[in-house]
Motif scaffolding. Structure first.
Motif, mmCIF file in Angstrom:
data_model
loop_
_atom_site.group_PDB
_atom_site.id
_atom_site.type_symbol
_atom_site.label_atom_id
_atom_site.label_comp_id
_atom_site.label_asym_id
_atom_site.label_seq_id
_atom_site.Cartn_x
_atom_site.Cartn_y
_atom_site.Cartn_z
ATOM 1 N N SER A 49 -16.494 -5.283 -41.530
ATOM 2 C CA SER A 49 -17.584 -4.608 -40.922
ATOM 3 C C SER A 49 -17.089 -4.239 -39.615
ATOM 4 N N ILE A 50 -15.799 -4.272 -39.196
ATOM 5 C CA ILE A 50 -15.497 -3.946 -37.702
ATOM 6 C C ILE A 50 -14.254 -3.090 -38.177
ATOM 7 N N VAL A 51 -13.263 -3.417 -39.098
ATOM 8 C CA VAL A 51 -12.085 -2.860 -39.380
ATOM 9 C C VAL A 51 -12.167 -2.288 -40.612
ATOM 10 N N PRO A 52 -12.443 -0.872 -40.739
ATOM 11 C CA PRO A 52 -12.413 -0.279 -42.152
ATOM 12 C C PRO A 52 -11.144 -0.291 -42.961
ATOM 13 N N PHE A 53 -11.252 0.065 -44.166
ATOM 14 C CA PHE A 53 -10.040 0.240 -45.186
ATOM 15 C C PHE A 53 -9.252 1.516 -44.600
ATOM 16 N N VAL A 54 -7.941 1.082 -44.713
ATOM 17 C CA VAL A 54 -7.004 2.333 -44.089
ATOM 18 C C VAL A 54 -6.581 3.169 -45.399
ATOM 19 N N GLN A 55 -7.010 4.235 -45.356
ATOM 20 C CA GLN A 55 -7.099 5.179 -46.572
ATOM 21 C C GLN A 55 -5.971 6.167 -46.464
ATOM 22 N N GLU A 56 -5.578 6.695 -45.250
ATOM 23 C CA GLU A 56 -4.596 7.643 -45.139
ATOM 24 C C GLU A 56 -3.207 6.753 -44.712
ATOM 25 N N ASP A 57 -2.191 7.599 -45.043
ATOM 26 C CA ASP A 57 -0.926 7.028 -44.595
ATOM 27 C C ASP A 57 -0.840 7.369 -42.988
ATOM 28 N N ARG A 58 -0.672 6.353 -42.202
ATOM 29 C CA ARG A 58 -0.614 6.433 -40.763
ATOM 30 C C ARG A 58 -0.605 5.111 -40.378
ATOM 31 N N PRO A 59 0.111 4.879 -39.210
ATOM 32 C CA PRO A 59 0.140 3.407 -38.374
ATOM 33 C C PRO A 59 -1.087 2.932 -38.354
ATOM 34 N N PRO A 60 -1.433 1.796 -38.879
ATOM 35 C CA PRO A 60 -2.769 1.030 -38.543
ATOM 36 C C PRO A 60 -2.593 0.103 -37.179
ATOM 37 N N ASP A 61 -2.103 0.984 -36.049
ATOM 38 C CA ASP A 61 -2.183 0.008 -35.065
ATOM 39 C C ASP A 61 -3.455 -0.224 -34.280
ATOM 40 N N GLU A 62 -4.522 0.667 -34.348
ATOM 41 C CA GLU A 62 -5.620 0.231 -33.786
ATOM 42 C C GLU A 62 -6.274 -0.685 -34.439
ATOM 43 N N GLU A 63 -6.346 -0.905 -35.938
ATOM 44 C CA GLU A 63 -6.790 -2.057 -36.742
ATOM 45 C C GLU A 63 -6.172 -3.192 -36.263
ATOM 46 N N PHE A 64 -4.784 -3.093 -36.097
ATOM 47 C CA PHE A 64 -3.981 -4.305 -35.758
ATOM 48 C C PHE A 64 -4.566 -4.953 -34.371
ATOM 49 N N GLN A 65 -4.638 -4.291 -33.413
ATOM 50 C CA GLN A 65 -5.137 -4.463 -31.972
ATOM 51 C C GLN A 65 -6.411 -5.160 -32.176
ATOM 52 N N LEU A 66 -7.481 -4.409 -32.714
ATOM 53 C CA LEU A 66 -8.703 -4.876 -32.579
ATOM 54 C C LEU A 66 -8.753 -6.157 -33.505
ATOM 55 N N THR A 67 -8.208 -6.424 -34.702
ATOM 56 C CA THR A 67 -8.061 -7.724 -35.214
ATOM 57 C C THR A 67 -7.460 -8.958 -34.628
ATOM 58 N N ALA A 68 -6.458 -8.634 -33.664
ATOM 59 C CA ALA A 68 -5.972 -9.532 -32.941
ATOM 60 C C ALA A 68 -6.927 -9.766 -31.842
ATOM 61 N N LYS A 69 -7.730 -8.945 -31.187
ATOM 62 C CA LYS A 69 -8.618 -9.078 -30.356
ATOM 63 C C LYS A 69 -9.693 -10.218 -30.853
ATOM 64 N N LEU A 70 -10.047 -9.906 -32.043
ATOM 65 C CA LEU A 70 -11.267 -10.817 -32.891
ATOM 66 C C LEU A 70 -10.662 -12.149 -32.809
ATOM 67 N N LEU A 71 -9.373 -12.328 -33.034
ATOM 68 C CA LEU A 71 -8.805 -13.680 -33.047
ATOM 69 C C LEU A 71 -8.741 -14.362 -31.914
ATOM 70 N N ILE A 72 -8.286 -13.543 -30.736
ATOM 71 C CA ILE A 72 -7.973 -14.315 -29.328
ATOM 72 C C ILE A 72 -9.349 -14.373 -28.770
ATOM 73 N N ASP A 73 -10.542 -13.737 -28.949
ATOM 74 C CA ASP A 73 -11.833 -14.161 -28.484
ATOM 75 C C ASP A 73 -12.657 -15.103 -29.303
ATOM 76 N N GLY A 74 -12.036 -15.330 -30.373
ATOM 77 C CA GLY A 74 -12.714 -16.577 -31.290
ATOM 78 C C GLY A 74 -13.910 -15.991 -32.231
ATOM 79 N N SER A 75 -14.053 -14.470 -31.939
ATOM 80 C CA SER A 75 -15.351 -14.223 -33.009
ATOM 81 C C SER A 75 -15.212 -14.329 -34.337
ATOM 82 N N LEU A 76 -13.824 -14.063 -34.812
ATOM 83 C CA LEU A 76 -13.745 -14.189 -36.404
ATOM 84 C C LEU A 76 -14.025 -15.488 -36.544
ATOM 85 N N ARG A 77 -13.381 -16.556 -36.019
ATOM 86 C CA ARG A 77 -13.593 -17.980 -36.425
ATOM 87 C C ARG A 77 -15.126 -18.496 -36.274
#
Length: 83
Positions: A49-77
């Motif tokens: 719902s927050i990080v969409p499927f990465v369809q194109e061939d590109r570095p997914p840095d934004e997706e990694f950073q956003l997911t890391a933030k969800l882990l650190i702030d506890g919202s995923l848990r």
């Protein structure tokens, strides 16, 4: 000094975990998310719902950073454990 090392470790661990989570979501999209267990399915749905499927061939840095933030702030848990 120890606090700085701990903060660095938490940051690095969250980045590695985020990379794995994004890769696992990509795999679930390919093989079928309907095969996931209940908690994993909730984590998958929340992340997608927050990080969409990465369809194109590109570095997914934004997706990694956003997911890391969800882990650190506890919202995923919180989202997974809420149900």
């Amino acid at each position: 000094m120890a606090a700085r090392h701990a903060r660095t470790a938490v940051h690095l661990i969250s980045e590695v975990t985020a990379i794995h989570l994004v890769a696992l979501c990509q795999a679930a999209d390919i093989i079928g998310a309907d095969k996931l267990g209940p908690h994993t399915a909730r984590a998958y749905s929340y992340l997608r719902s927050i990080v969409p499927f990465v369809q194109e061939d590109r570095p997914p840095d934004e997706e990694f950073q956003l997911t890391a933030k969800l882990l650190i702030d506890g919202s995923l848990r919180r989202n997974v454990m809420a149900s």
